[in-house]
Every structure is written in structure tokens, then in C-alpha cells.
Design an enzyme around this catalytic site. Structure first.
Site, PDB file in Angstrom:
ATOM      1  CG  HIS A   1      -8.490  -2.450   3.749  1.00  0.00           C
ATOM      2  ND1 HIS A   1      -8.115  -2.455   2.422  1.00  0.00           N
ATOM      3  CD2 HIS A   1      -8.426  -1.169   4.152  1.00  0.00           C
ATOM      4  CE1 HIS A   1      -7.822  -1.217   2.060  1.00  0.00           C
ATOM      5  NE2 HIS A   1      -8.005  -0.412   3.095  1.00  0.00           N
ATOM      6  CG  ASP A   2     -11.451   0.722   2.967  1.00  0.00           C
ATOM      7  OD1 ASP A   2     -10.984   0.762   4.119  1.00  0.00           O
ATOM      8  OD2 ASP A   2     -10.913   1.283   1.994  1.00  0.00           O
TER       9      ASP A   2
ATOM     10  CD  GLU B   1      -9.224   3.757  -1.787  1.00  0.00           C
ATOM     11  OE1 GLU B   1     -10.142   3.368  -1.066  1.00  0.00           O
ATOM     12  OE2 GLU B   1      -8.407   4.635  -1.426  1.00  0.00           O
TER      13      GLU B   1
ATOM     14  CG  ASP C   1      -4.948   4.924   0.996  1.00  0.00           C
ATOM     15  OD1 ASP C   1      -5.852   4.101   1.130  1.00  0.00           O
ATOM     16  OD2 ASP C   1      -4.895   6.001   1.630  1.00  0.00           O
TER      17      ASP C   1
ATOM     18  CG  ASP D   1      -2.326  -0.013   0.978  1.00  0.00           C
ATOM     19  OD1 ASP D   1      -2.842   1.012   0.506  1.00  0.00           O
ATOM     20  OD2 ASP D   1      -2.950  -1.062   1.224  1.00  0.00           O
TER      21      ASP D   1
HETATM   22  C1  NOJ Z   1      -8.631   4.268   1.770  1.00  0.00           C
HETATM   23  C2  NOJ Z   1      -8.226   3.099   2.597  1.00  0.00           C
HETATM   24  O1  NOJ Z   1      -8.541   1.933   1.915  1.00  0.00           O
HETATM   25  C3  NOJ Z   1      -8.929   3.258   3.906  1.00  0.00           C
HETATM   26  O2  NOJ Z   1      -8.824   2.104   4.681  1.00  0.00           O
HETATM   27  C4  NOJ Z   1      -8.407   4.473   4.599  1.00  0.00           C
HETATM   28  O3  NOJ Z   1      -9.192   4.736   5.723  1.00  0.00           O
HETATM   29  C5  NOJ Z   1      -8.438   5.711   3.700  1.00  0.00           C
HETATM   30  N1  NOJ Z   1      -8.092   5.434   2.348  1.00  0.00           N
HETATM   31  C6  NOJ Z   1      -7.480   6.746   4.201  1.00  0.00           C
HETATM   32  O4  NOJ Z   1      -6.175   6.363   3.928  1.00  0.00           O
END
Ligand code: NOJ
Ligand code: CA
Length: 554
Positions: free
Chosen positions: A335-336, A257, A199, A98
Site C-alpha cells: 500500500h506504500d 517492515e 509496521d 497490521d
Molecule cells: C509504514 C506503513 O506501511 C505506512 O503506510 C505508514 O505511513 C508508516 N509505516 C507509518 O505507520
């Protein structure tokens, strides 16, 4: 179509804190990933994305970084990361990390300097502004549900933070800062890694006029207007600069992302081969198709998957990508997100729905990413105490209770949507602590580990685990077809079934999947060979709950 290794890869995302704890402190570690390399290899994946392991005060699960070139001592050492890279490479498995460029932790030395005085040389590494009448500089809201500004009394100014208070945004309009970030990227590439998941990449460019959003504000005067810091034009200059100065000198993959909101042509701008910046973008569109809003009272209908919309979104990204000759990554969750088994599958049909989801994912075009635990159908949490949740977003949700829900209503929401669902420790076996650790894990396990675990599924032919393995093998053996072949939805408006055809030269496959927990009438097409099937036999004129069949036309 230009062939590239990363277009033909099968990805696996590891959330290191929750994978395997080898030094008995309840926290997964780098050594745990090294110890599981044989297992990872057995999945037939060959590209591992590791979520952040950098030093961090852990306000946001490690996305709040206090040393971009370090390894959190709780998770391991830089030497262990090197060992992991070498041992993975020896097995033909590439490693991507990441790369967090949008913000640092407020405990990063840069920020400590930056906040110390208005004329500190690092002041401009972050975005500072004066308040208006004791209020933030403007009405922008953050992704985590509060103002996007935090007051700092040391210099009587506010800093921008579009995530949590402890995550000040870096100022990408500052060329020195951009240089620093390029050095950090080079540092990891020179260590031998094979690329990055980048990210929050859509947010590097901000509306630096800092003017108010004209969108409607909530009762606290906050407007949640992502356009003020998403997909803005300067961003593409920053990414092209990174590409020229750094990425283009290595044989790597970069996946941004980009998330909600970026449709074509924005999705195309990121990856336009004529104007290179990054290789692929993750979008979120297909992940919402039964996600309730945070204020809704949950009823069973809210969980009903909108199969037509799900297909439309996947089709939109796939067709547009193929038309513009760009390559999409594919995934059910990261993971989100909550667990896909609990979202688009069913606990009552655990094996059937988990294997069906794997068959769909691994038959789609692009580069698939499996999220650790998905391969055994791990589920959402069964927590009963709000304190069991650790995620910052969830903590804010309980704290603010902006929608005046009862505790139980909020618990229901978070058990269904919260990010901790995807963070619980990996379920290796039915022993105490699920074989993850010999001590109580840092985040509570889901209690179904006694029945849902790797060991239980190892030797069952049609377990979810073995379905993922077999499907990944089939994909690998026919990689040109699965990675690059055409994609055609069949019966796009069918409300229950997801059917699509893949074709490359003369070869054709068809994937048929039932997304319902009930039987659906269906006549199989005249494809001759069953390549893989998650039931033992074919039924007459119907598909059973979550039945999925991969057919080959011979
Ligand atoms: C996206 C990430 O996937 C997430 O987990 C994070 O909270 C935010 N970006 C901030 O970095
Ligand atoms: Ca540990």
C-alpha cells in the site's frame, strides 16, 4: 531448512477501505472481505494480510490509531472480524493483521493524557523534549518531509513524530509502555489471528541522547538522517522480549517492515533463528529501480526499468537469506508503492506485462505476497486535479513544494509515485463505481475500470487474473521447490531479461521473462516441458514483449 506453514504460504494483502463496500457509504468494509472470501480462495492464496482497520482519525490511512483494540465503526465491528477469521479458517486461509507499534494517533487517550501535563503518568509513553531557542530540540527530519518534532504549547515542549504531526512516537524505552503493547498483541492473537505484519518495526529504538544529526541540513535546518531512529541496538532487545513473552506462545508468523537501508547483517539480526524475535522482514530494495526523486523533471528514460539492478537486489536478499537459513517474503508492491503494472509493466501490453510480473513473483523463493488489484493488473491513477489525492505524504509534497516545481510537474510525480496509486478502489466490474460500491467511492477510481476489472478477466484463459491463479496452483503443487529450492540467476548481466533457475532435489524449473515492450533475441534452453506460458506459442529465437515462460526440466 525447517518446514513451517508460513514458509509455504501464498499471501494476499487487502487494503480494506478499498476492497468492497457493502453498506453503501463509499468505503470498503470488513463485511466486504467476508463476502469476497470465495474470490480470495479462487486465487489459490492462503494467507491474507489486512491493512489497518482500527479506529483512526485517518491522517495516515489508518496507521494513526486511536484505539489499538478496536475496529473503526466505518469499517465494521469486532464481531465481524471474528466472523471473518472463522470463515477464512474454514477455507484454510489464515489471517494476519497490521501491528502498529511505533506510534499512536495524537487522538489516542494515552497521548491526550500525556500532553496534558509534564507529570502526568502517561507523559513518558511518548518522547518529549524542550526546544532550543524557539526551535525543535534537534535537527532531525521526519519521513513525511518536515521536522521530526512538533511543538505543543500546553506544556511548552516538543514531541517526537517521525511520520506525521498527528502520529506521536511511542517511547519503547519505557517498560510500562512495552507491557501495554504486549497486551494489545495478545488481545488480537487470542481472537484467533495467525500473526502480524509489523509496521515500521525498524524504528522502535531511537537515539535517546537526542543529539543533532551531523548530516547536511536543508535550508530549513532539517537533516533527514534515518540512522537516528532505525535499526538501533535497543530495538533488538524489545523484539526479543516480545518474542519471549508473547509470540513464542502461539503458532503464528511475524513479518517486520524493515525497509530501506537494512542490509545483511542487520536483515539477519531481525530473524536470526539463534536469537529469535520475528520470522521474516520485508525490505524495499527491489522496488526502486525506476523511481525518480521528488524533484526531478520526469522524462521517459526515468521510467526505464534497470533490470540488472532489480535482479541484483533480489539475488542479494535471496542468496543471503538462504545462506543464513532464513526465509524472505517476496512482493512487487504494497500500500506504500505505486502499482507495479505502471512501474515495471506497460499499459500498452497490459495482459502480457501483468501476467509476466505474476509469473516472476510466484516463481521466486520465499513467501510471496500479492497486493489486491495486482492480480488484474490495476494501474496508477489518471487524476487531473491535485485535490483528488488524499495521501498525507502527497498533501505535504504539494504543500511544501520544496523543489519549486509547477503543479503539472508535481501531478506527474504523484501520478507516478504517490501512495494513492495503490489505494484506489478495487475494480470488480465495468458497472458504475466498478462494482466496488453503489455510491461515489471515498477515493476516486481509476477510469480504466471499464476495461480492467475482475469480471472481464474471469473467463479468459490467459488473463492476468487466471495467470495468478494458475501460477499459485503450480506453486502450491510444488511448494517445497518454490518455497525452499535453490535460486540461480542465469545471464545476470542481461539488460532486458530476467532468467532464473529453481532446483530442489532432482527437480528443476527455469523461468524466463522479458521485461521490455519490444522483442529481445533469445534461444530457449533445452528444457522439455512448458509448464506455463503467457503467449500461445513459442517464437523462434526471440522473446516477444513481456513474454514469460516457465519451463520444467524433465
Ligand atoms: C509504514 C506503513 O506501511 C505506512 O503506510 C505508514 O505511513 C508508516 N509505516 C507509518 O505507520
Ligand atoms: Ca462501507
Amino acid at each position: 531448512m525447517i518446514r513451517k506453514w508460513w514458509k509455504e504460504a501464498i499471501g494476499y494483502q487487502i487494503y480494506p477501505r478499498s476492497y468492497l463496500d457493502t453498506n453503501h457509504d463509499g468505503i470498503g468494509d470488513i463485511r466486504g472481505i467476508i463476502d469476497k472470501l470465495d474470490y480470495i480462495e479462487s486465487l489459490n492464496v492462503n494467507l491474507v494480510w489486512i491493512s489497518p482497520f482500527y479506529p483512526s482519525p485517518l491522517d495516515d490511512n489508518g496507521y494513526d490509531i486511536s484505539d489499538f483494540k478496536g475496529v473503526d465503526p466505518q469499517l465494521g465491528t469486532l464481531e465481524e472480524v471474528k466472523e471473518l477469521i472463522e470463515k477464512a479458517h474454514a477455507k484454510g486461509i489464515r489471517i494476519i493483521l497490521d501491528c502498529v507499534l511505533n506510534q499512536s494517533s495524537d487522538e489516542h487517550p494515552w497521548f491526550i493524557e500525556s500532553r496534558s501535563s509534564k507529570n502526568n503518568e502517561k507523559r513518558d509513553y511518548y518522547i518529549w523534549a524542550q526546544g532550543k531557542d524557539n526551535q525543535p530540540p534537534n535537527n532531525w527530519g521526519s519521513f513525511f518531509g518536515e521536522s521530526a518534532w512538533k511543538y505543543d504549547k500546553l506544556t511548552d515542549e516538543y514531541y517526537l513524530k517521525i511520520f506525521s504531526d498527528k502520529m506521536p512516537d511511542l517511547n519503547w524505552s519505557n517498560p510500562t509502555l512495552r507491557q501495554e503493547m504486549a497486551d494489545i498483541i495478545r488481545f488480537w492473537l487470542d481472537l484467533g489471528i495467525d500473526g502480524f505484519r509489523m509496521d515500521a518495526i525498524a524504528h522502535l529504538g531511537k537515539d535517546m541522547t537526542l543529539t543533532d544529526s551531523t548530516l547536511e541540513s536543508d535550508e530549513r535546518g532539517i537533516a533527514y538522517d534515518w540512522s537516528k531512529f532505525s535499526n538501533r541496538p535497543q530495538l533488538f532487545d524489545y523484539l526479543q522480549e516480545l518474542h519471549q513473552k508473547v509470540f513464542s506462545h502461539y503458532d503464528i508468523v511475524t513479518i517486520g517492515e524493515v525497509g530501506g537501508g537494512a542490509k545483511f547483517p542487520e536483515g539477519y539480526k531481525y530473524t536470526n533463528p539463534q536469537n529469535p524475535s520475528i520470522d521474516m522482514v520485508f525490505n524495499f530494495d527491489h522496488t526502486w529501480h525506476n523511481m525518480p526523486y521528488g524533484y526531478e523533471v520526469l522524462t521517459p528514460e526515468k521510467f526505464n526499468t534497470n533490470v540488472i539492478a532489480l535482479k541484483e537486489d533480489l539475488d542479494y536478499w535471496i542468496q543471503n537469506s538462504q545462506k543464513h537459513n532464513i526465509h524472505p517474503p517476496m512482493y512487487w508492491l504494497n500500500h506504500d508503492h505505486p502499482r507495479v503494472l505502471s512501474q515495471y509493466g506497460s499499459l500498452d501490453y497490459h495482459r502480457e506485462s501483468g501476467s509476466m510480473l505474476g509469473m516472476v513473483l510466484l516463481s521466486l523463493p520465499g513467501t510471496p505476497f500479492i497486493y489486491n488489484g495486482e492480480e488484474i493488473g490495476m494501474t496508477n491513477v489518471d487524476y487531473t486535479n491535485p485535490k483528488d489525492f488524499k495521501d498525507v505524504n502527497t498533501r505535504n509534497y504539494f504543500k511544501n513544494n520544496a523543489h519549486r516545481l509547477t503543479i503539472e510537474q508535481m501531478m506527474n510525480h504523484m501520478r507516478y509515485t504517490g501512495r494513492d496509486n495503490g489505494h484506489t478502489p478495487m475494480q470488480w466490474n465495468a458497472n458504475q463505481h466498478a462494482g466496488f460500491s453503489t455510491t461515489t467511492p471515498y477515493l476516486k477510481l481509476v477510469s480504466n475500470y471499464t476495461t480492467i476489472n475482475v469480471q472481464d478477466q474471469e473467463n479468459k484463459e490467459k488473463s492476468i487474473l487466471n495467470t495468478y491463479r494458475t501460477m499459485a496452483k503450480i506453486r502450491k503443487d510444488n511448494i517445497q521447490l518454490f518455497a525452499y529450492g535453490t535460486f540461480e540467476l542465469i545471464d545476470a548481466k542481461h539488460p532486458d531479461l530476467f532468467i532464473f533457475k529453481r532446483q530442489f532435489n532432482q527437480e528443476k524449473y527455469i523461468l524466463i521473462a522479458n521485461f521490455r515492450d519490444y522483442e529481445v533475441p533469445y534461444q530457449l534452453p533445452k528444457y522439455q516441458e512448458v509448464t506455463f506460458h503467457n503467449y500461445d506459442n513459442l517464437a523462434n529465437a526471440k522473446l516477444r514483449p513481456y513474454e514469460a515462460i516457465l519451463l520444467k526440466e524433465s
